[in-house]
Design an enzyme around this catalytic site. Structure first.
Site, PDB file in Angstrom:
ATOM      1  N   TYR A  20     -15.402 -11.526  -0.474  1.00 23.21           N
ATOM      2  CA  TYR A  20     -15.887 -10.086  -0.754  1.00 23.21           C
ATOM      3  C   TYR A  20     -17.372 -10.224  -1.585  1.00 23.21           C
ATOM      4  O   TYR A  20     -18.241  -9.624  -1.434  1.00 23.21           O
ATOM      5  CB  TYR A  20     -14.967  -9.172  -1.600  1.00 23.21           C
ATOM      6  CG  TYR A  20     -13.859  -8.569  -0.864  1.00 23.21           C
ATOM      7  CD1 TYR A  20     -14.261  -7.394   0.488  1.00 23.21           C
ATOM      8  CD2 TYR A  20     -12.697  -9.135  -0.491  1.00 23.21           C
ATOM      9  CE1 TYR A  20     -13.228  -6.704   1.086  1.00 23.21           C
ATOM     10  CE2 TYR A  20     -11.781  -8.548   0.290  1.00 23.21           C
ATOM     11  CZ  TYR A  20     -11.972  -7.623   1.188  1.00 23.21           C
ATOM     12  OH  TYR A  20     -11.040  -7.033   1.968  1.00 23.21           O
ATOM     13  N   ARG A  57      -6.725  11.855  -5.542  1.00 19.72           N
ATOM     14  CA  ARG A  57      -7.859  11.339  -5.414  1.00 19.72           C
ATOM     15  C   ARG A  57      -8.880  12.184  -5.347  1.00 19.72           C
ATOM     16  O   ARG A  57     -10.181  11.993  -5.904  1.00 19.72           O
ATOM     17  CB  ARG A  57      -7.923  10.346  -4.104  1.00 19.72           C
ATOM     18  CG  ARG A  57      -9.128   9.579  -3.881  1.00 19.72           C
ATOM     19  CD  ARG A  57      -9.469   8.866  -2.919  1.00 19.72           C
ATOM     20  NE  ARG A  57      -9.396   9.728  -1.743  1.00 19.72           N
ATOM     21  CZ  ARG A  57      -9.804   9.388  -0.392  1.00 19.72           C
ATOM     22  NH1 ARG A  57      -9.666   8.033  -0.216  1.00 19.72           N
ATOM     23  NH2 ARG A  57      -9.535  10.031   0.513  1.00 19.72           N
ATOM     24  N   ASP A 111      -6.930  -2.161  -7.611  1.00 19.83           N
ATOM     25  CA  ASP A 111      -7.484  -2.800  -6.197  1.00 19.83           C
ATOM     26  C   ASP A 111      -7.638  -4.334  -6.938  1.00 19.83           C
ATOM     27  O   ASP A 111      -7.964  -4.890  -7.701  1.00 19.83           O
ATOM     28  CB  ASP A 111      -8.871  -2.359  -5.800  1.00 19.83           C
ATOM     29  CG  ASP A 111      -9.002  -2.730  -4.572  1.00 19.83           C
ATOM     30  OD1 ASP A 111      -8.319  -2.044  -3.573  1.00 19.83           O
ATOM     31  OD2 ASP A 111      -9.956  -3.635  -4.232  1.00 19.83           O
ATOM     32  N   ARG A 139      -3.394   6.544   1.054  1.00 19.40           N
ATOM     33  CA  ARG A 139      -3.752   7.872   1.773  1.00 19.40           C
ATOM     34  C   ARG A 139      -2.857   8.567   2.876  1.00 19.40           C
ATOM     35  O   ARG A 139      -3.137   9.510   3.338  1.00 19.40           O
ATOM     36  CB  ARG A 139      -5.002   7.387   2.556  1.00 19.40           C
ATOM     37  CG  ARG A 139      -6.227   7.035   1.678  1.00 19.40           C
ATOM     38  CD  ARG A 139      -7.440   6.346   2.514  1.00 19.40           C
ATOM     39  NE  ARG A 139      -6.875   5.182   2.904  1.00 19.40           N
ATOM     40  CZ  ARG A 139      -7.912   4.245   3.481  1.00 19.40           C
ATOM     41  NH1 ARG A 139      -8.932   4.529   4.069  1.00 19.40           N
ATOM     42  NH2 ARG A 139      -7.238   2.804   3.778  1.00 19.40           N
ATOM     43  N   ARG A 197       0.721  -1.217  -0.060  1.00 18.41           N
ATOM     44  CA  ARG A 197      -0.092   0.018   0.056  1.00 18.41           C
ATOM     45  C   ARG A 197       0.874   1.180  -0.010  1.00 18.41           C
ATOM     46  O   ARG A 197       0.523   2.375   0.848  1.00 18.41           O
ATOM     47  CB  ARG A 197      -0.881  -0.100   1.251  1.00 18.41           C
ATOM     48  CG  ARG A 197      -2.110  -1.061   1.184  1.00 18.41           C
ATOM     49  CD  ARG A 197      -3.100  -1.010   0.105  1.00 18.41           C
ATOM     50  NE  ARG A 197      -4.115  -1.788   0.158  1.00 18.41           N
ATOM     51  CZ  ARG A 197      -5.245  -1.736   0.860  1.00 18.41           C
ATOM     52  NH1 ARG A 197      -5.694  -0.404   1.080  1.00 18.41           N
ATOM     53  NH2 ARG A 197      -6.248  -2.679   0.636  1.00 18.41           N
TER      54      ARG A 197
HETATM   55  O1  1CP Z   1       0.571   0.994  -3.415  1.00 19.99           O
HETATM   56  C1  1CP Z   1      -0.586   0.007  -3.440  1.00 19.99           C
HETATM   57  O2  1CP Z   1      -0.214  -0.778  -2.621  1.00 19.99           O
HETATM   58  C2  1CP Z   1      -1.710   0.419  -4.027  1.00 19.99           C
HETATM   59  C3  1CP Z   1      -2.324  -0.648  -4.697  1.00 19.99           C
HETATM   60  C4  1CP Z   1      -3.466  -1.538  -4.029  1.00 19.99           C
HETATM   61  C5  1CP Z   1      -3.296  -2.840  -3.515  1.00 19.99           C
HETATM   62  C6  1CP Z   1      -2.151  -3.563  -3.945  1.00 19.99           C
HETATM   63  C7  1CP Z   1      -4.628  -1.069  -3.416  1.00 19.99           C
HETATM   64  C8  1CP Z   1      -5.238   0.290  -3.234  1.00 19.99           C
HETATM   65  N1  1CP Z   1      -5.501  -2.040  -2.898  1.00 19.99           N
HETATM   66  C9  1CP Z   1      -4.663  -2.974  -2.850  1.00 19.99           C
HETATM   67  C10 1CP Z   1      -4.961  -4.442  -2.692  1.00 19.99           C
HETATM   68  C11 1CP Z   1      -5.991  -4.789  -1.733  1.00 19.99           C
HETATM   69  N2  1CP Z   1      -7.196  -4.223  -1.764  1.00 19.99           N
HETATM   70  C12 1CP Z   1      -6.110  -5.874  -0.893  1.00 19.99           C
HETATM   71  C13 1CP Z   1      -4.926  -6.829  -0.584  1.00 19.99           C
HETATM   72  C14 1CP Z   1      -3.821  -6.357   0.421  1.00 19.99           C
HETATM   73  C15 1CP Z   1      -4.532  -5.946   1.896  1.00 19.99           C
HETATM   74  O3  1CP Z   1      -4.805  -7.041   2.299  1.00 19.99           O
HETATM   75  O4  1CP Z   1      -4.163  -4.841   2.262  1.00 19.99           O
HETATM   76  C16 1CP Z   1      -7.350  -5.798  -0.123  1.00 19.99           C
HETATM   77  C17 1CP Z   1      -8.095  -6.841   0.850  1.00 19.99           C
HETATM   78  C18 1CP Z   1      -8.165  -4.672  -0.760  1.00 19.99           C
HETATM   79  C19 1CP Z   1      -9.596  -4.568  -0.595  1.00 19.99           C
HETATM   80  C20 1CP Z   1      -9.801  -2.900  -0.329  1.00 19.99           C
HETATM   81  N3  1CP Z   1      -9.675  -1.976  -1.151  1.00 19.99           N
HETATM   82  C21 1CP Z   1      -9.624  -2.602   1.085  1.00 19.99           C
HETATM   83  C22 1CP Z   1      -9.702  -3.100   2.184  1.00 19.99           C
HETATM   84  C23 1CP Z   1     -11.076  -3.510   2.910  1.00 19.99           C
HETATM   85  C24 1CP Z   1     -11.190  -4.375   3.810  1.00 19.99           C
HETATM   86  O5  1CP Z   1     -11.900  -5.354   3.689  1.00 19.99           O
HETATM   87  O6  1CP Z   1     -10.402  -4.566   4.820  1.00 19.99           O
HETATM   88  C25 1CP Z   1      -9.749  -1.152   0.908  1.00 19.99           C
HETATM   89  C26 1CP Z   1      -9.802  -0.066   2.055  1.00 19.99           C
HETATM   90  C27 1CP Z   1      -9.693  -0.715  -0.429  1.00 19.99           C
HETATM   91  C28 1CP Z   1      -9.541   0.607  -1.207  1.00 19.99           C
HETATM   92  C29 1CP Z   1      -8.407   0.824  -1.589  1.00 19.99           C
HETATM   93  N4  1CP Z   1      -7.435   0.098  -2.168  1.00 19.99           N
HETATM   94  C30 1CP Z   1      -6.470   0.932  -2.399  1.00 19.99           C
HETATM   95  C31 1CP Z   1      -6.393   1.967  -1.851  1.00 19.99           C
HETATM   96  C32 1CP Z   1      -5.342   3.071  -1.745  1.00 19.99           C
HETATM   97  C33 1CP Z   1      -7.609   2.099  -0.893  1.00 19.99           C
HETATM   98  C34 1CP Z   1      -8.041   3.209  -0.315  1.00 19.99           C
HETATM   99  C35 1CP Z   1      -9.210   4.220  -1.126  1.00 19.99           C
HETATM  100  C36 1CP Z   1      -8.960   5.342  -0.607  1.00 19.99           C
HETATM  101  O7  1CP Z   1      -9.883   5.916   0.115  1.00 19.99           O
HETATM  102  O8  1CP Z   1      -8.264   6.210  -1.467  1.00 19.99           O
END
Ligand code: 1CP
Length: 354
Positions: free
Chosen positions: A154, A40, A77, A31, A27
């Site tokens: 999911y 964003r 994502d 944020r 990540r």
């Molecule tokens: O630099 C990076 O790694 C950005 C790319 C990235 C990756 C590899 C994002 C952006 N998401 C992910 C993978 C991801 N997404 C996972 C696997 C990794 C992990 O366990 O953290 C999972 C479970 C998700 C699903 C997801 N998308 C969540 C988690 C929800 C939960 O059930 O806990 C969330 C909050 C998102 C949104 C998201 N994805 C990525 C970002 C930066 C965000 C936040 C969005 C925002 O508010 O800007």
């Protein structure tokens, strides 16, 4: 294609000698960076950011402009696959991901089709091509996907879950339906990752974020078996170079021996296991990636440095370690602390590669 200027990340994944331990952060675009929050806001929301290849490229590169990271990860994502299957992904402000449709029955599963990467996920493929062009060989680009089990949770829950009530019920009530869903997802992940590799991803990571929530027996059958099937189906060499595969099962520390037999090149480790012990358990079968507790980044730079030193010394001499956090960096982290972390890895690791 431009030659890679810094390939220590790819080399470490294949246990080839390196000058210092490579590092990136799960990540790393996100944020905690004010420039990410600004992008964003400009895009409107998170999905618009993902779906615009120029903007996805911009945020992918933001952490690399700040820090000497050894890899870039595609900004996207894991939930793009279920979205492309027609479930209707959306993000409510301040909340996690949600789907308009949930998977409830065997008929729902039978109606799903495997997305075609270029036709149905073209925005991701285009983002990969754009990022590769802009990186211009600076560091390798990591592509990624969720594991079938993690994606299935999911799709069945309709979003994030604390107890996986519906997914676990389906797994035990109707294992055939669960296997049908996981099988479709395994095919989808395989073609999706191969699409990313052909578009220019130089390594791929499978995020099995919720695999560690399964029982030992269910993990083998409902998560690991499908990841193994994906690994077998992946393009393993492209542009004249090996394309390493990393499997990350969060809370999978108890199952490292079976993960090491999966055919993957490297395993991601969360912070609950000691990396030196993990190294002894997996032998020379795989490289390891991890495993600092991401909350260490709330502490001061001196404490971060000392924790980095402890992990490096636990891993010990030689290649085969990619430094990372044991899970994603959190929004509250001070970007200066992330900088101290990366600097410490490079500075303190040189002695382990002499
Ligand atoms: O630099 C990076 O790694 C950005 C790319 C990235 C990756 C590899 C994002 C952006 N998401 C992910 C993978 C991801 N997404 C996972 C696997 C990794 C992990 O366990 O953290 C999972 C479970 C998700 C699903 C997801 N998308 C969540 C988690 C929800 C939960 O059930 O806990 C969330 C909050 C998102 C949104 C998201 N994805 C990525 C970002 C930066 C965000 C936040 C969005 C925002 O508010 O800007």
């Amino acid at each position: 294609m431009t030659a890679l200027k810094n390939d220590r990340f790819l080399r470490a994944l294949l246990k080839q000698p390196v000058d210092v331990t490579p590092v990136w952060m799960m990540r790393q675009a996100g944020r905690y960076l004010p420039e990410y929050r600004a992008s964003r806001a400009r895009a409107g929301d998170f999905m618009s950011l993902c779906m615009n290849p120029e903007m996805a490229c911009e945020v992918t590169l933001q952490p690399l402009e700040r820090y000497p990271l050894d890899a870039a990860i595609l900004f996207s994502d894991i939930l793009t696959i279920p979205d492309a299957m027609g479930l209707g992904l959306y993000f409510e402000a301040g909340e996690g991901p949600r789907f308009r449709k949930r998977i409830e029955t065997a008929a729902d599963i039978a109606a799903l089709s495997v997305p075609d990467p270029e036709r149905d996920l073209g925005y991701v493929m285009e983002a990969v091509r754009t990022i590769r062009r802009e990186l211009n060989g600076h560091v390798p680009l990591i592509g990624f996907s969720g594991s079938p089990w993690t994606l299935a949770t999911y799709m069945i829950e309709g979003g994030s879950s604390k107890d996986f009530r519906r997914s676990k019920a389906m797994l035990y009530d109707n294992p055939e339906a669960m296997h049908a869903l996981l099988s479709k997802l395994a095919d989808s992940v395989t073609t999706y990752l191969n699409g990313q590799i052909l578009a220019g991803a130089q390594a791929v990571q499978i995020f099995d974020t919720w695999g560690g929530n399964l029982s030992a027996a269910a993990y083998q059958t409902f998560s690991l078996a499908y990841m193994q099937r994906i690994v077998k189906g992946l393009i393993r060499e492209h542009e004249g170079r090996k394309v390493p595969v990393i499997l990350f099962t969060k809370n999978g520390g108890l199952w490292l021996e079976s993960l090491a037999e999966s055919g993957a090149d490297a395993l991601g480790l969360d912070w609950t296991c000691d990396i030196g012990e993990a190294r002894r358990r997996v032998g020379d079968k795989v490289a390891l990636q991890g495993n600092m507790d991401p909350t260490v980044l709330y502490a001061k730079p001196e404490a971060i440095r000392s924790e980095v030193g402890r992990i490096l010394s636990s891993y010990g001499h030689g290649s085969g370690h990619v430094f990372n956090l044991g899970h994603g960096i959190t929004p509250e982290v001070d970007p200066a602390h992330a900088g101290a972390f990366i600097e410490a890895v490079h500075e303190l690791s040189a002695v382990y590669h002499r």
